[in-house]
Design an enzyme around this catalytic site. Structure first.
Site, PDB file in Angstrom:
ATOM      1  N   HIS A 111       0.823  -1.211   0.000  1.00 39.34           N
ATOM      2  CA  HIS A 111       0.000   0.000   0.000  1.00 39.34           C
ATOM      3  C   HIS A 111       0.858   1.262   0.000  1.00 39.34           C
ATOM      4  O   HIS A 111       2.076   1.196  -0.114  1.00 39.34           O
ATOM      5  CB  HIS A 111      -0.992  -0.010   1.158  1.00 39.34           C
ATOM      6  N   GLU A 148      -1.836   0.067   8.009  1.00 44.94           N
ATOM      7  CA  GLU A 148      -0.961  -0.926   7.405  1.00 44.94           C
ATOM      8  C   GLU A 148       0.133  -0.258   6.592  1.00 44.94           C
ATOM      9  O   GLU A 148       1.290  -0.702   6.589  1.00 44.94           O
ATOM     10  CB  GLU A 148      -1.770  -1.874   6.538  1.00 44.94           C
ATOM     11  N   HIS A 204       3.303  -6.880   4.383  1.00 44.60           N
ATOM     12  CA  HIS A 204       1.913  -6.558   4.690  1.00 44.60           C
ATOM     13  C   HIS A 204       1.584  -6.892   6.134  1.00 44.60           C
ATOM     14  O   HIS A 204       2.370  -7.524   6.847  1.00 44.60           O
ATOM     15  CB  HIS A 204       0.963  -7.358   3.778  1.00 44.60           C
ATOM     16  N   GLU A 286       2.372 -11.593   5.556  1.00 45.49           N
ATOM     17  CA  GLU A 286       1.405 -10.922   6.432  1.00 45.49           C
ATOM     18  C   GLU A 286       1.963 -11.097   7.841  1.00 45.49           C
ATOM     19  O   GLU A 286       1.923 -12.178   8.422  1.00 45.49           O
ATOM     20  CB  GLU A 286       0.029 -11.573   6.312  1.00 45.49           C
TER      21      GLU A 286
END
Length: 323
Positions: A111, A148, A204, A286
């Site tokens: 992101h 995030e 992430h 993640e």
């Protein structure tokens, strides 16, 4: 990123994929720094579903990234505390002498903080080979508002500093402000491809339900459709992912996910453009679930983020050494 959400985002395989992740027992392998680490993720109230997650992982028995795995960095009381060294967005400082000299690593911070101001741009559909999906998303956040995008940039900068100390040339897909949003998931893959990266990782944190916790590493499935052909990198990416997962457990103490991956800490997917379009060994990680209070307490800790960067670095070093 949410596990079910959109992608936030040819070298030959180095070796065949080993058995699925199971947990490890530290033992030196003659002539190498790799061993097996035995790890038990003990279930807590509401956190691990009362079970014990196990996974077999390949891990280094000693930290190789040049800093103690437990050394604190950043301010635990301020999740926005920066990493000790913030490097430039898409280029690396001149490579120092070290075991990774001559190696190129691509780090993709999931992101972009600017995505919130560019809803139209990031909603544009891009081709990921198997189908089309959004250019990017805003990502998730903790219940207290730590995003995030902030987390991924911080861990990426810490990881970059560790790898550069070992002589690697490190590229970032973005640095939060440059570009102002994105890049799109297809462009993130292309940046690593053009750099001829020896290893690539997308950082992430998940946005699953409370009570779901733990990390998982996402491996590319075998895809041959449109512009996507992951067949040459499936085995090498699995090798990279297993090594990162093993070292991440060892250094951070974060258990493998209790909600995806059947306790292995590994998940294979074919719907992520950042993996589908990569021609270099690449995985996603993640690091934890931002919506779970136990994981959120770790993700917002500067000291723990340094451990996360250390664990990922150790996995990459192990992969690039091929031992």
């Amino acid at each position: 990123m949410s596990y079910v959400g959109p992608d936030f985002d040819p070298p030959q395989p180095r070796r065949p994929r080993r058995s699925p992740l199971t947990v490890a027992v530290a033992a030196l392998v003659p002539g190498a720094l790799l061993g097996w680490l035995v790890y038990e993720a003990v279930g807590g109230s509401g956190g691990d579903g009362g079970g014990t997650a196990q996974a077999t992982v390949r891990t280094s028995t000693t930290a190789t990234s040049g800093a103690p795995a437990s050394s604190p960095a950043g301010d635990d009381k301020n999740p926005n505390s920066p990493a000790p060294t913030l490097a430039s967005a898409t280029s690396s400082a001149p490579a120092a002498s070290g075991p990774l000299k001559g190696k190129v690593v691509l780090i993709d911070p999931g992101h972009n903080p600017g995505n919130f101001q560019h809803a139209t741009e990031i909603a544009r559909q891009v081709d990921i080979g198997t189908n089309k999906k959004e250019c990017d998303t805003t990502g998730t956040s903790t219940n207290s508002g730590y995003t995030e995008a902030q987390f991924t940039l911080d861990v990426s900068h810490r990881l970059k500093a560790l790898l550069e100390k070992l002589g690697a040339t490190v590229k970032l897909t973005h640095d939060g402000s440059s570009p102002a949003w994105g890049p799109c998931v297809d462009q993130r893959a292309q940046i690593g491809n053009r750099a001829h990266a020896d290893a690539a990782i997308s950082i992430h944190a998940d946005g699953s339900a409370a009570g779901n916790r733990g990390f998982h590493v996402i491996l590319p499935g075998s895809v041959h459709a449109g512009a996507a052909d992951t067949r040459p990198i499936v085995a090498s990416s699995a090798d990279l992912g297993e090594r990162i997962a093993g070292n991440f457990v060892r250094v951070t103490g974060e258990p493998p996910s209790n909600y995806v991956g059947d306790g292995t800490g590994l998940v294979t997917r074919k719907d992520l453009g950042g993996l589908n379009l990569s021609t270099v060994p690449k995985v996603f990680i993640e690091c934890g679930n931002m919506r779970d209070s136990k994981d959120a307490a770790l993700l917002t800790s500067g000291a723990w983020r340094q451990k996360a960067a250390q664990g990922i670095s150790d996995g990459i070093v192990s992969f690039l050494h091929g031992s």
